[in-house]
Motif scaffolding. Structure first.
Motif, mmCIF file in Angstrom:
data_model
loop_
_atom_site.group_PDB
_atom_site.id
_atom_site.type_symbol
_atom_site.label_atom_id
_atom_site.label_comp_id
_atom_site.label_asym_id
_atom_site.label_seq_id
_atom_site.Cartn_x
_atom_site.Cartn_y
_atom_site.Cartn_z
ATOM 1 N N THR A 119 21.843 43.184 63.214
ATOM 2 C CA THR A 119 23.046 43.498 63.056
ATOM 3 C C THR A 119 22.487 44.499 61.808
ATOM 4 O O THR A 119 21.715 44.831 61.018
ATOM 5 C CB THR A 119 24.178 42.663 61.877
ATOM 6 N N THR A 120 23.001 46.105 62.167
ATOM 7 C CA THR A 120 22.571 47.131 60.941
ATOM 8 C C THR A 120 23.928 48.065 59.915
ATOM 9 O O THR A 120 23.842 48.552 59.587
ATOM 10 C CB THR A 120 21.928 48.293 61.900
ATOM 11 N N CYS A 121 25.033 46.532 60.473
ATOM 12 C CA CYS A 121 26.002 47.001 59.431
ATOM 13 C C CYS A 121 27.091 46.215 58.670
ATOM 14 O O CYS A 121 27.148 44.248 59.494
ATOM 15 C CB CYS A 121 26.815 48.077 60.272
ATOM 16 N N ALA A 122 26.916 46.039 57.735
ATOM 17 C CA ALA A 122 26.956 44.374 56.606
ATOM 18 C C ALA A 122 27.993 45.301 55.983
ATOM 19 O O ALA A 122 28.323 46.537 55.266
ATOM 20 C CB ALA A 122 26.423 43.851 56.609
ATOM 21 N N TRP A 123 29.152 44.339 55.311
ATOM 22 C CA TRP A 123 29.947 44.429 54.363
ATOM 23 C C TRP A 123 30.254 43.468 53.149
ATOM 24 O O TRP A 123 29.191 42.393 53.425
ATOM 25 C CB TRP A 123 31.214 44.155 54.815
ATOM 26 N N VAL A 124 30.159 44.170 51.830
ATOM 27 C CA VAL A 124 29.726 42.624 50.831
ATOM 28 C C VAL A 124 30.624 43.313 49.934
ATOM 29 O O VAL A 124 31.736 43.886 49.964
ATOM 30 C CB VAL A 124 28.303 43.726 49.962
ATOM 31 N N ASP A 125 31.549 41.651 49.378
ATOM 32 C CA ASP A 125 32.609 41.588 48.554
ATOM 33 C C ASP A 125 32.424 40.757 47.442
ATOM 34 O O ASP A 125 31.161 39.618 48.389
ATOM 35 C CB ASP A 125 33.932 41.398 49.109
ATOM 36 N N SER A 126 33.127 40.315 46.657
ATOM 37 C CA SER A 126 32.803 39.151 46.132
ATOM 38 C C SER A 126 34.346 38.189 45.455
ATOM 39 O O SER A 126 35.367 38.899 45.303
ATOM 40 C CB SER A 126 32.323 39.037 44.529
ATOM 41 N N SER A 152 38.472 40.148 36.748
ATOM 42 C CA SER A 152 38.610 40.655 37.509
ATOM 43 C C SER A 152 39.756 41.692 37.800
ATOM 44 O O SER A 152 39.960 41.860 37.008
ATOM 45 C CB SER A 152 38.464 39.580 38.817
ATOM 46 N N SER A 153 39.955 42.230 39.052
ATOM 47 C CA SER A 153 40.853 42.920 39.013
ATOM 48 C C SER A 153 42.374 42.680 38.390
ATOM 49 O O SER A 153 43.033 43.184 38.852
ATOM 50 C CB SER A 153 40.424 43.817 40.367
ATOM 51 N N MET A 154 42.456 40.992 39.331
ATOM 52 C CA MET A 154 43.067 40.193 38.664
ATOM 53 C C MET A 154 43.652 39.825 37.131
ATOM 54 O O MET A 154 44.560 39.357 37.156
ATOM 55 C CB MET A 154 43.701 39.175 40.082
ATOM 56 N N GLY A 155 42.779 40.711 36.433
ATOM 57 C CA GLY A 155 42.933 40.095 35.234
ATOM 58 C C GLY A 155 41.125 38.941 34.925
ATOM 59 O O GLY A 155 40.608 38.586 35.709
ATOM 60 N N ASN A 179 27.987 32.979 38.185
ATOM 61 C CA ASN A 179 28.944 32.412 36.629
ATOM 62 C C ASN A 179 29.562 33.827 37.400
ATOM 63 O O ASN A 179 29.686 34.882 37.696
ATOM 64 C CB ASN A 179 28.567 32.909 36.150
ATOM 65 N N GLY A 180 30.902 33.366 36.042
ATOM 66 C CA GLY A 180 32.289 34.415 36.951
ATOM 67 C C GLY A 180 31.999 35.770 35.765
ATOM 68 O O GLY A 180 32.597 36.983 36.287
ATOM 69 N N HIS A 181 31.037 35.538 34.485
ATOM 70 C CA HIS A 181 30.794 36.927 34.826
ATOM 71 C C HIS A 181 29.685 38.068 34.675
ATOM 72 O O HIS A 181 29.311 38.454 34.264
ATOM 73 C CB HIS A 181 29.701 36.620 32.749
ATOM 74 N N THR A 182 28.929 36.898 35.982
ATOM 75 C CA THR A 182 27.788 38.043 36.334
ATOM 76 C C THR A 182 28.324 39.375 37.216
ATOM 77 O O THR A 182 29.371 38.977 38.611
ATOM 78 C CB THR A 182 27.146 36.846 37.684
ATOM 79 N N SER A 183 27.849 40.256 37.237
ATOM 80 C CA SER A 183 28.510 41.826 37.811
ATOM 81 C C SER A 183 27.907 41.893 39.115
ATOM 82 O O SER A 183 26.829 40.934 39.950
ATOM 83 C CB SER A 183 28.567 43.023 37.530
ATOM 84 N N ASP A 202 32.772 47.882 47.930
ATOM 85 C CA ASP A 202 34.058 48.751 47.197
ATOM 86 C C ASP A 202 33.501 49.247 46.208
ATOM 87 O O ASP A 202 31.757 49.382 45.651
ATOM 88 C CB ASP A 202 35.040 47.935 47.231
ATOM 89 N N ARG A 203 34.938 49.642 45.039
ATOM 90 C CA ARG A 203 34.376 50.092 43.600
ATOM 91 C C ARG A 203 33.144 49.494 42.753
ATOM 92 O O ARG A 203 32.732 49.881 41.804
ATOM 93 C CB ARG A 203 34.988 50.761 43.012
ATOM 94 N N GLY A 204 33.367 47.506 42.990
ATOM 95 C CA GLY A 204 32.398 47.129 42.336
ATOM 96 C C GLY A 204 31.207 47.302 42.530
ATOM 97 O O GLY A 204 30.426 46.945 41.719
ATOM 98 N N TYR A 205 30.774 47.867 43.492
ATOM 99 C CA TYR A 205 28.940 48.422 43.732
ATOM 100 C C TYR A 205 28.591 49.540 43.814
ATOM 101 O O TYR A 205 27.400 50.315 43.938
ATOM 102 C CB TYR A 205 28.510 48.362 45.381
#
Length: 296
Positions: A119-126, A152-155, A179-183, A202-205
């Motif tokens: 594939t040449t299309c992928a989506w990323v998130d955490s 995170s966006s939820m606090g 880990n939780g703090h890794t961007s 998304d905006r995190g990237y």
């Protein structure tokens, strides 16, 4: 007697396809797996227990697909209604020990199930995997070595993060735990290793340096831009793909609600990781209509 014992599992309506997938993988790779374990730790003994490796992993993944939230209740159910499928079943303490001990086997199965579609299309998130409520952070001991505070966006939360790269069929191309703090920005080059094509995030990237770094890996990262950045004109196709990135959230909510990805009952790091990989495998094997992305 190995094959006889298994035929019971291969024929039952409930377990058959799940068990066959798992068993086919281990019939091919079990020898390599034990070799690896012995290299890492020469004391490892390959004993023939009451359950073979395929059955141990099958129980771990079946639990995540069972809608039950307590492993003790689930194992009680197996002992009551499904004990005929197994030659014998170990005690509750022993099966927990065995699943935790073979956490790497679950990880190997998860990696083998990853999408190999060209594939040449992928989506990323955490997504965040909190290990306990915020009020309990001070008291939490079992996962101290890997859990950290993150935002995170939820606090705020305390735990780890799961980063995923998925294709248009909703299949994992690659996953990574941190880990939780890794961007998210820091993880992406490693997460996308070996992949070539476009990645929508998304905006995190949003990061110019990340984009430049990924170009060297033959990856084009496509995100929206911030107001203070030079505007990027997106093609209508890219715009359409980018708008669909929230479908990864659907995958995350399936993992968390249906496949019990986040639990706060872990007593050890290996148990915690075994639980995560069992959930990912359950989604990969058992979830038939995965969220689809529309590509042009």
């Amino acid at each position: 007697g190995h094959s006889l014992k298994k035929s019971g599992l291969r024929q039952t309506r409930y377990g058959s396809s799940l068990f066959c997938t798992i068993d086919d993988f281990f019939q091919k790779n079990e020898a390599v797996y034990w070799q690896y374990l012995k290299q890492e730790n020469p004391k490892v003994r390959q004993r023939s227990g009451v359950l073979c490796l395929s059955e141990i992993i099958f129980i771990a993944v079946w639990y995540k697909n069972s809608q039950l939230h307590h492993f003790k209740a689930f194992y009680g159910m197996i002992k009551r209604f499904y004990s005929k499928l197994f030659k014998a079943l170990p005690s509750y303490q022993r099966i927990v020990y065995l699943i935790n001990q073979h956490q790497l086997a679950l990880q190997a199965l998860h990696i083998s199930l990853a999408s190999n579609a060209q594939t040449t299309c992928a989506w990323v998130d955490s997504t965040t995997l909190s290990v306990c409520k915020n009020q309990r952070i001070q008291r939490h001991k079992s996962l101290k070595q890997i859990a950290t505070r993150g935002r995170s966006s939820m606090g705020w939360f305390y735990g780890c993060k799961l980063h995923v790269l998925v294709d248009a069929q909703g299949q994992f191309i690659q996953t990574q735990l941190s880990n939780g703090h890794t961007s998210d920005i820091k993880i992406l080059p490693k997460l996308a290793q070996g992949y070539i094509g476009k990645i929508f995030g998304d905006r995190g990237y949003i990061s110019e340096t990340l984009k430049e770094k990924l170009v060297k890996q033959d990856i084009e990262l496509i995100t929206y831009h911030r107001k203070n950045m030079r505007p990027v004109k997106l093609s209508s196709e890219d715009e359409m793909m980018l708008r669909q990135r929230n479908k990864i959230e659907t995958i995350f909510s399936l993992l968390k609600q249906q496949y019990n990805l986040v639990s706060s009952r872990h007593r050890s790091i290996s148990g915690y990781l075994a639980g995560i990989y069992a959930s990912l495998c359950a989604y990969q094997i058992c979830h038939h209509n995965k969220p689809q992305f529309t590509t042009m």
